[in-house]
Design a protein around this motif. Structure first.
Motif, PDB file in Angstrom:
ATOM      1  N   ALA A   1       0.818  -1.217   0.000  1.00 32.97           N
ATOM      2  CA  ALA A   1       0.000   0.000   0.000  1.00 32.97           C
ATOM      3  C   ALA A   1       0.845   1.258   0.000  1.00 32.97           C
ATOM      4  N   GLY A   2       2.158   1.094   0.031  1.00 32.20           N
ATOM      5  CA  GLY A   2       3.042   2.248  -0.039  1.00 32.20           C
ATOM      6  C   GLY A   2       3.173   2.762  -1.460  1.00 32.20           C
ATOM      7  N   ALA A   3       3.947   3.820  -1.619  1.00 31.12           N
ATOM      8  CA  ALA A   3       4.071   4.453  -2.930  1.00 31.12           C
ATOM      9  C   ALA A   3       4.661   3.503  -3.962  1.00 31.12           C
ATOM     10  N   VAL A   4       5.772   2.864  -3.629  1.00 30.85           N
ATOM     11  CA  VAL A   4       6.424   1.952  -4.578  1.00 30.85           C
ATOM     12  C   VAL A   4       5.633   0.663  -4.732  1.00 30.85           C
ATOM     13  N   GLY A   5       5.217   0.072  -3.615  1.00 32.08           N
ATOM     14  CA  GLY A   5       4.527  -1.209  -3.666  1.00 32.08           C
ATOM     15  C   GLY A   5       3.242  -1.167  -4.464  1.00 32.08           C
TER      16      GLY A   5
ATOM     17  N   CYS B   1       0.202 -10.350 -15.006  1.00 31.85           N
ATOM     18  CA  CYS B   1       0.531 -11.231 -13.882  1.00 31.85           C
ATOM     19  C   CYS B   1      -0.608 -11.267 -12.857  1.00 31.85           C
ATOM     20  N   LYS B   2      -0.615 -12.304 -12.040  1.00 28.64           N
ATOM     21  CA  LYS B   2      -1.477 -12.377 -10.869  1.00 28.64           C
ATOM     22  C   LYS B   2      -0.731 -11.694  -9.722  1.00 28.64           C
ATOM     23  N   VAL B   3      -1.415 -10.811  -8.996  1.00 24.75           N
ATOM     24  CA  VAL B   3      -0.739  -9.965  -8.009  1.00 24.75           C
ATOM     25  C   VAL B   3      -1.332 -10.162  -6.618  1.00 24.75           C
ATOM     26  N   ILE B   4      -0.461 -10.428  -5.656  1.00 22.93           N
ATOM     27  CA  ILE B   4      -0.850 -10.561  -4.252  1.00 22.93           C
ATOM     28  C   ILE B   4      -0.035  -9.552  -3.444  1.00 22.93           C
ATOM     29  N   GLY B   5      -0.714  -8.811  -2.585  1.00 24.21           N
ATOM     30  CA  GLY B   5      -0.024  -7.814  -1.787  1.00 24.21           C
ATOM     31  C   GLY B   5      -0.192  -8.037  -0.301  1.00 24.21           C
ATOM     32  N   PHE B   6       0.756  -7.536   0.478  1.00 31.79           N
ATOM     33  CA  PHE B   6       0.647  -7.525   1.942  1.00 31.79           C
ATOM     34  C   PHE B   6       0.790  -6.094   2.432  1.00 31.79           C
ATOM     35  N   ALA B   7      -0.126  -5.708   3.327  1.00 28.74           N
ATOM     36  CA  ALA B   7      -0.126  -4.371   3.908  1.00 28.74           C
ATOM     37  C   ALA B   7      -0.506  -4.485   5.382  1.00 28.74           C
ATOM     38  N   GLY B   8      -0.511  -3.337   6.086  1.00 29.53           N
ATOM     39  CA  GLY B   8      -0.625  -3.383   7.533  1.00 29.53           C
ATOM     40  C   GLY B   8      -1.993  -3.154   8.129  1.00 29.53           C
ATOM     41  N   THR B   9      -3.021  -2.884   7.305  1.00 27.73           N
ATOM     42  CA  THR B   9      -4.379  -2.719   7.831  1.00 27.73           C
ATOM     43  C   THR B   9      -5.371  -3.336   6.853  1.00 27.73           C
ATOM     44  N   ASP B  10      -6.539  -3.690   7.366  1.00 32.37           N
ATOM     45  CA  ASP B  10      -7.598  -4.221   6.505  1.00 32.37           C
ATOM     46  C   ASP B  10      -8.054  -3.169   5.498  1.00 32.37           C
ATOM     47  N   GLU B  11      -8.061  -1.904   5.923  1.00 28.92           N
ATOM     48  CA  GLU B  11      -8.478  -0.822   5.030  1.00 28.92           C
ATOM     49  C   GLU B  11      -7.547  -0.738   3.823  1.00 28.92           C
TER      50      GLU B  11
ATOM     51  N   LYS C   1      -2.044   7.419  -5.693  1.00 24.96           N
ATOM     52  CA  LYS C   1      -2.631   8.036  -4.499  1.00 24.96           C
ATOM     53  C   LYS C   1      -1.544   8.826  -3.805  1.00 24.96           C
ATOM     54  N   GLU C   2      -1.891  10.031  -3.395  1.00 28.54           N
ATOM     55  CA  GLU C   2      -0.931  10.892  -2.716  1.00 28.54           C
ATOM     56  C   GLU C   2      -1.408  11.191  -1.301  1.00 28.54           C
ATOM     57  N   HIS C   3      -0.478  11.112  -0.367  1.00 29.85           N
ATOM     58  CA  HIS C   3      -0.742  11.431   1.038  1.00 29.85           C
ATOM     59  C   HIS C   3      -0.021  12.760   1.298  1.00 29.85           C
ATOM     60  N   ILE C   4      -0.776  13.865   1.268  1.00 31.43           N
ATOM     61  CA  ILE C   4      -0.177  15.203   1.290  1.00 31.43           C
ATOM     62  C   ILE C   4      -0.488  15.915   2.604  1.00 31.43           C
TER      63      ILE C   4
ATOM     64  N   LYS D   1      -1.078   6.057   2.690  1.00 26.90           N
ATOM     65  CA  LYS D   1      -1.428   5.210   1.553  1.00 26.90           C
ATOM     66  C   LYS D   1      -0.910   5.938   0.323  1.00 26.90           C
ATOM     67  N   GLY D   2      -0.037   5.293  -0.425  1.00 24.32           N
ATOM     68  CA  GLY D   2       0.542   5.947  -1.579  1.00 24.32           C
ATOM     69  C   GLY D   2       1.703   6.848  -1.196  1.00 24.32           C
ATOM     70  N   LYS D   3       2.021   7.797  -2.059  1.00 21.68           N
ATOM     71  CA  LYS D   3       3.197   8.644  -1.926  1.00 21.68           C
ATOM     72  C   LYS D   3       2.982   9.768  -0.921  1.00 21.68           C
ATOM     73  N   THR D   4       3.919   9.916   0.018  1.00 25.64           N
ATOM     74  CA  THR D   4       3.850  10.971   1.023  1.00 25.64           C
ATOM     75  C   THR D   4       4.571  12.209   0.538  1.00 25.64           C
ATOM     76  N   LEU D   5       3.888  13.336   0.614  1.00 24.36           N
ATOM     77  CA  LEU D   5       4.431  14.620   0.158  1.00 24.36           C
ATOM     78  C   LEU D   5       4.092  15.710   1.166  1.00 24.36           C
ATOM     79  N   VAL D   6       4.926  16.748   1.162  1.00 23.16           N
ATOM     80  CA  VAL D   6       4.600  17.964   1.915  1.00 23.16           C
ATOM     81  C   VAL D   6       4.435  19.084   0.915  1.00 23.16           C
TER      82      VAL D   6
END
Length: 336
Positions: free
Chosen positions: A157-161, A173-183, A306-309, A329-334
């Protein structure tokens, strides 16, 4: 006279970065010399790699990329109004001499941005910048995916992942991901089209993969390291490929006992796995190729972002700490 603000780091990080590790200072900038330009920051990039040791002496300047606009120029290649991406650090204003070799050790140190059309210029730090190129080159060059293969992404769920998973989908491809919350897992499957996503805090990784990847895993893009990665590698097929982009599970860990993970060499040998770490700077001479490819996919609607600003120069440290707590979630920016 221009008064710039910048972040300095007072001491090496120990464990999770703290607000007391940083200080904002002011710096009076001199008049421009021939071939220089003055860049005013619009967005700062917030990335896990900035957790690394920053220098041999402290205090030192905080590193990082930014999107900036040229507001004064004595360089005909960078007239006023030009948008640039530059590794200028966390600062509001920068005097840049593009040909200064001391500044160009980090390739590419800076470049003018292509036309993004109606898309936000902030993408130059995310999906159409270093993040996108990390995903594109790291996945396609190291994992070398083939259609119908199964790909696993940690830190999905991060920017690169999140970017890697979508490229894998585009490539069939078939894609499976792991992240830290159900959301976050729901976002990956419902919005980005991952075939499955598991909350690594609550699922049994091995059992999850046996269910969702019954024929094994062919490619693994690793942003996390630790036990999660050991478990994924145990489920890989013969001649599987692993691209190691990061190890965020250990960045802030100070307890040596918790750094110990399952021995992976038996999996590596028996399955004849290829495991390769990389830095995106390896592909510096192809920077614009990656940017334009990702830009094309976005314009075609094949790649979502997705950008986290956060807003304001003084929010950078909180945004940085939030990376290691999974706030984004996604790329963190200021945004300045």
């Amino acid at each position: 006279m221009v008064l710039a603000k910048k972040y300095i780091v007072l001491a090496p990080f120990h464990g999770e970065p703290k607000k007391t590790d940083f200080k904002i200072v002011e710096e009076e900038l001199p008049a421009l010399k021939e071939n220089e330009f003055l860049a005013e920051a619009a967005y700062l990039s917030i990335d896990p790699y900035q957790r690394m040791k920053l220098g041999s002496t402290y205090p030192c300047n905080m590193i990082g990329g930014q999107i900036a606009k040229v507001i004064e120029s004595k360089n005909s290649n960078y007239p006023e109004g030009t948008w640039v991406m530059g590794h200028f650090g966390w600062r509001t204003h920068t005097i840049v001499h593009p040909d200064d070799e001391k500044l160009c050790n980090q390739k590419p140190f800076m470049y003018a941005l292509p036309d993004f059309g109606d898309l936000p210029i902030s993408l130059a730090l995310g999906a159409c910048g270093r993040v996108g190129n990390t995903a594109f080159f790291g996945f396609t060059e190291i994992c070398k995916p083939k259609p119908r293969e199964t790909v696993v992404v940690s830190g999905a769920a991060g920017a690169v992942g999140s970017h890697v998973g979508q490229i894998a989908k585009i490539l069939g491809c078939k894609v499976i991901g792991f992240a830290g919350t159900d959301e976050k897992c729901a976002w990956l499957t419902e919005q980005l089209g991952f075939h499955a996503a598991g909350n690594y805090r609550t699922v049994d990784i091995v059992e999850f993969l046996k269910t969702h990847a019954p024929n094994g895993v062919d490619c693994y893009f690793d942003n996390v390291g630790g036990e999660l990665s050991s478990s994924v590698m145990s489920q890989m097929n013969n001649f599987g490929r692993v691209a190691v982009c990061g190890s965020i599970s250990s960045y802030n860990e100070t307890d040596p006992e918790k750094r110990k993970v399952t021995i992976t060499q038996p999996y590596i040998v028996a399955k004849q796995l290829k495991i390769e770490g990389f830095l995106v700077n390896r592909y510096a001479d192809r920077t614009m190729d990656g940017i334009l490819k990702n830009l094309q996919w976005i314009k075609q609607g094949q790649l979502k972002y997705k950008e986290h600003i956060t807003n304001g120069f003084d929010t950078a440290v909180d945004a940085f700490i939030g990376l290691f707590r999974g706030d984004n979630k996604g790329k963190t920016l200021v945004k300045l």
